[in-house]
Write a protein that holds these residues in place. Structure first.
Motif, PDB file in Angstrom:
ATOM      1  N   GLN A 234       0.975  -1.301   0.107  1.00 17.21           N
ATOM      2  CA  GLN A 234       0.436  -0.211   0.090  1.00 17.21           C
ATOM      3  C   GLN A 234       1.144   1.393  -0.087  1.00 17.21           C
ATOM      4  OE1 GLN A 234      -3.577   0.105   0.145  1.00 17.21           O
ATOM      5  NE2 GLN A 234      -3.072  -2.233  -0.188  1.00 17.21           N
ATOM      6  N   ARG A 235       0.232   2.302  -0.232  1.00 18.69           N
ATOM      7  CA  ARG A 235       1.724   3.731  -0.826  1.00 18.69           C
ATOM      8  C   ARG A 235       1.469   4.128   0.384  1.00 18.69           C
ATOM      9  NH1 ARG A 235       2.246   5.260  -5.435  1.00 18.69           N
ATOM     10  NH2 ARG A 235       2.572   7.466  -5.381  1.00 18.69           N
ATOM     11  N   GLU A 236       0.678   4.012   1.611  1.00 16.81           N
ATOM     12  CA  GLU A 236       0.734   5.078   2.584  1.00 16.81           C
ATOM     13  C   GLU A 236       1.765   3.885   3.361  1.00 16.81           C
ATOM     14  OE1 GLU A 236      -3.199   2.529   2.865  1.00 16.81           O
ATOM     15  OE2 GLU A 236      -1.980   4.015   1.569  1.00 16.81           O
ATOM     16  N   ASP A 237       1.932   2.874   3.200  1.00 21.84           N
ATOM     17  CA  ASP A 237       2.862   1.778   4.021  1.00 21.84           C
ATOM     18  C   ASP A 237       4.401   2.552   3.320  1.00 21.84           C
ATOM     19  OD1 ASP A 237       0.684   0.998   5.766  1.00 21.84           O
ATOM     20  OD2 ASP A 237       1.378  -1.020   4.582  1.00 21.84           O
ATOM     21  N   VAL A 238       4.155   2.639   1.971  1.00 26.46           N
ATOM     22  CA  VAL A 238       5.938   2.287   1.730  1.00 26.46           C
ATOM     23  C   VAL A 238       5.885   3.715   2.282  1.00 26.46           C
ATOM     24  CG1 VAL A 238       7.048   3.182  -0.324  1.00 26.46           C
ATOM     25  CG2 VAL A 238       5.095   1.137  -0.228  1.00 26.46           C
ATOM     26  N   ILE A 239       5.505   5.232   2.125  1.00 25.62           N
ATOM     27  CA  ILE A 239       5.796   6.398   2.651  1.00 25.62           C
ATOM     28  C   ILE A 239       6.300   5.648   3.874  1.00 25.62           C
ATOM     29  CG2 ILE A 239       4.149   8.788   3.008  1.00 25.62           C
ATOM     30  CD1 ILE A 239       2.371   8.141   0.375  1.00 25.62           C
ATOM     31  N   GLU A 240       5.764   5.508   4.830  1.00 28.73           N
ATOM     32  CA  GLU A 240       4.984   5.627   6.165  1.00 28.73           C
ATOM     33  C   GLU A 240       7.386   4.568   6.235  1.00 28.73           C
ATOM     34  OE1 GLU A 240       5.458   5.718   9.767  1.00 28.73           O
ATOM     35  OE2 GLU A 240       4.031   7.003   8.384  1.00 28.73           O
ATOM     36  N   TRP A 241       7.134   3.279   5.772  1.00 29.86           N
ATOM     37  CA  TRP A 241       8.645   2.945   5.582  1.00 29.86           C
ATOM     38  C   TRP A 241       9.778   4.317   5.199  1.00 29.86           C
ATOM     39  CZ3 TRP A 241      10.615   1.474   0.226  1.00 29.86           C
ATOM     40  CH2 TRP A 241      12.404   0.652   0.608  1.00 29.86           C
ATOM     41  N   LEU A 242       9.777   4.620   4.314  1.00 30.67           N
ATOM     42  CA  LEU A 242      11.045   5.425   3.556  1.00 30.67           C
ATOM     43  C   LEU A 242      11.566   6.635   4.449  1.00 30.67           C
ATOM     44  CD1 LEU A 242       9.891   5.864  -0.058  1.00 30.67           C
ATOM     45  CD2 LEU A 242      11.790   5.437   0.524  1.00 30.67           C
ATOM     46  N   LYS A 243      10.440   6.817   5.524  1.00 25.71           N
ATOM     47  CA  LYS A 243      10.819   7.314   6.323  1.00 25.71           C
ATOM     48  C   LYS A 243      11.320   6.792   7.915  1.00 25.71           C
ATOM     49  CE  LYS A 243       6.055  10.210   6.829  1.00 25.71           C
ATOM     50  NZ  LYS A 243       4.950   9.973   7.401  1.00 25.71           N
ATOM     51  N   THR A 244      11.499   5.839   7.532  1.00 23.60           N
ATOM     52  CA  THR A 244      12.799   4.589   8.218  1.00 23.60           C
ATOM     53  C   THR A 244      13.953   4.181   7.776  1.00 23.60           C
ATOM     54  OG1 THR A 244      11.435   2.767   8.181  1.00 23.60           O
ATOM     55  CG2 THR A 244      10.275   4.090   9.628  1.00 23.60           C
ATOM     56  N   VAL A 245      14.060   4.438   6.624  1.00 23.04           N
ATOM     57  CA  VAL A 245      15.330   3.727   5.631  1.00 23.04           C
ATOM     58  C   VAL A 245      16.529   4.618   5.441  1.00 23.04           C
ATOM     59  CG1 VAL A 245      13.777   3.565   3.989  1.00 23.04           C
ATOM     60  CG2 VAL A 245      15.986   2.042   4.439  1.00 23.04           C
ATOM     61  N   LYS A 246      17.574   4.154   5.451  1.00 20.76           N
ATOM     62  CA  LYS A 246      18.369   5.220   4.995  1.00 20.76           C
ATOM     63  C   LYS A 246      19.803   4.299   4.007  1.00 20.76           C
ATOM     64  CE  LYS A 246      21.625   8.589   6.060  1.00 20.76           C
ATOM     65  NZ  LYS A 246      22.999   9.364   6.771  1.00 20.76           N
ATOM     66  N   TRP A 247      20.011   4.096   3.080  1.00 25.31           N
ATOM     67  CA  TRP A 247      20.472   3.568   2.092  1.00 25.31           C
ATOM     68  C   TRP A 247      21.908   4.104   2.398  1.00 25.31           C
ATOM     69  CZ3 TRP A 247      15.516   3.752   0.813  1.00 25.31           C
ATOM     70  CH2 TRP A 247      15.399   2.540   1.085  1.00 25.31           C
ATOM     71  N   GLU A 248      23.260   3.926   2.365  1.00 27.83           N
ATOM     72  CA  GLU A 248      25.082   3.969   2.395  1.00 27.83           C
ATOM     73  C   GLU A 248      24.753   4.815   1.471  1.00 27.83           C
ATOM     74  OE1 GLU A 248      26.139   4.037   4.627  1.00 27.83           O
ATOM     75  OE2 GLU A 248      26.389   2.681   6.413  1.00 27.83           O
TER      76      GLU A 248
END
Length: 293
Positions: A234-248
């Motif tokens: 779901q788009r809202e889940d992806v938006i929420e997830w992207l707030k928590t993750v950072k790539w090197e």
């Protein structure tokens, strides 16, 4: 004819930059090999020579090396942020809190897998006694793990939060908590028998895809569109997830401090022996490929 690198990956949204690279590459220089059993399956495939490289969970990779595995070494870093592991039980199970889980049987994908390592970390965090430690039942892939908590064969299993959420939304399983890794959650490992030059070239080619996916601009729409389309989240889940993750931003590096701190926690959780903390950094890192920082 040049032999293509075989790259192990698990069907999780974290691997989106690799999938974008694979789409562009069209199997010319590397072949993605899906490993539904996660990091544990990748470790087996590395040992059997079925893959050359994988992007996998930091803790399970380091634990394997500390416990004597020699079929791979770290060649880079991938995710800079912690991983949120969901604690998952059956829809009608009697377990409603972490406290209910003392001394019960946890489902795990494989021995030494992230699902087992993080169960030990959870036990450490909760301060469970020796009698309260979890027992383990190997169930392999994600579907048998879900089935096992619904049949009552196991009390819970641990899996990445957003990967599991659609099954919670559908009512198949329930969340009763979560636990975060005390380390950056994904690293890159490769077989010592694979060409260091090929590995380095592959990672140099992957890095721009990682940097782009990590950019503020891509996060606004491109990342969301890709993950919802490819994984069906779901788009809202992806938006929420992207707030928590950072790539090197620089993947051809390994931080010695991360290796040492991970070993310290793993030793405290009983996943590796205490003396593993003193192992030389070369035990863990292929310095022909990655720079130790």
């Amino acid at each position: 004819m040049t032999t293509k690198l075989k790259i192990g990956w698990h069907r999780e949204h974290f691997l989106s930059p690799l999938l974008q690279f694979a789409d562009k590459d069209k199997n010319e220089t590397f072949e993605p090999v899906e490993c539904p059993g996660g990091t544990g399956e990748m470790q087996v495939k590395l040992k059997n020579g079925e893959i050359d490289l994988c992007i996998a969970l930091t803790d399970a990779l380091i634990a394997g090396l500390a416990n004597g595995q020699n079929s791979y070494k770290l060649v880079g870093r991938y995710i800079a942020s912690p991983l949120r592991w969901a604690i998952i039980t059956g829809r009608d199970s009697k377990y409603n809190s972490v406290d209910d889980l003392k001394g019960t049987t946890f489902g795990i994908s494989r021995l030494g897998s992230g699902s087992q390592v993080m169960a030990s970390v959870l036990s450490l965090n909760e301060g469970w006694t020796e009698e309260e430690q979890p027992k383990f039942k190997v169930n392999g892939q994600f579907k048998p793990l879900r089935d096992s908590v619904n049949s009552g064969e196991t009390s819970v299993f641990l899996w990445e939060w957003f990967t599991t959420k659609p099954y919670v939304d559908s009512g198949e399983v329930r969340f009763i908590g979560s636990v975060y890794t005390p380390w950056p959650c994904w690293h890159i490992a490769a077989s010592p028998s694979a060409s260091s030059q090929k590995i380095q070239t592959f990672l140099e080619s992957l890095q721009p895809y990682v940097q782009n996916f990590n950019s503020e601009k891509a996060r606004e729409k491109e990342d969301i569109d890709f993950v919802t389309s490819y994984f069906g989240h779901q788009r809202e889940d992806v938006i929420e997830w992207l707030k928590t993750v950072k790539w090197e931003e620089e993947i051809l590096q390994v931080k010695e401090s991360v290796v040492r701190e991970t070993l310290r926690v793993l030793a405290k959780a009983g996943v590796v022996k205490l003396e593993a903390e003193k192992l030389d950094i070369d035990t863990f890192v292929n310095t022909e490929v990655a720079r130790i920082v």
